[in-house]
Write a protein that holds these residues in place. Sequence first.
Motif: not given
Length: 99
Positions: A48-57, A62-67, A83-86
């Motif tokens: 479940m974590g493997m799937v859910m982490e994709k959307a969170t990251i 996206t937020e960090r790039a926008a900022v 790239l940093k969060p990934y």
Amino acid sequence: MKNNPMDMMVTWMKVASSYNMMMVSATEVIYRRTMMMASGAMTGPEAMGMVMEKATIYATATERAAVAAAQGADPARITAAALKPYSTKTQSNARKLRG
């Protein structure tokens, strides 16, 4: 004020290096998780974590790039911010799965 081409080159080289390190970590994570799935050792929470982490990251990146863009950063710094969060997550996953 003009950007110094050498500074931009160094910045893009750092982005490329960071990207390559992220890809090495991601490859290790994919390998280790595939082996866990193949052997039946993967737990439900891990799956479940493997799937859910994709959307969170994705949202964090996206937020960090926008900022960064809103603050007037150049394209290399915007890319690095995205790239940093990934990179952080793939390295964390690799360490966790080694243990």
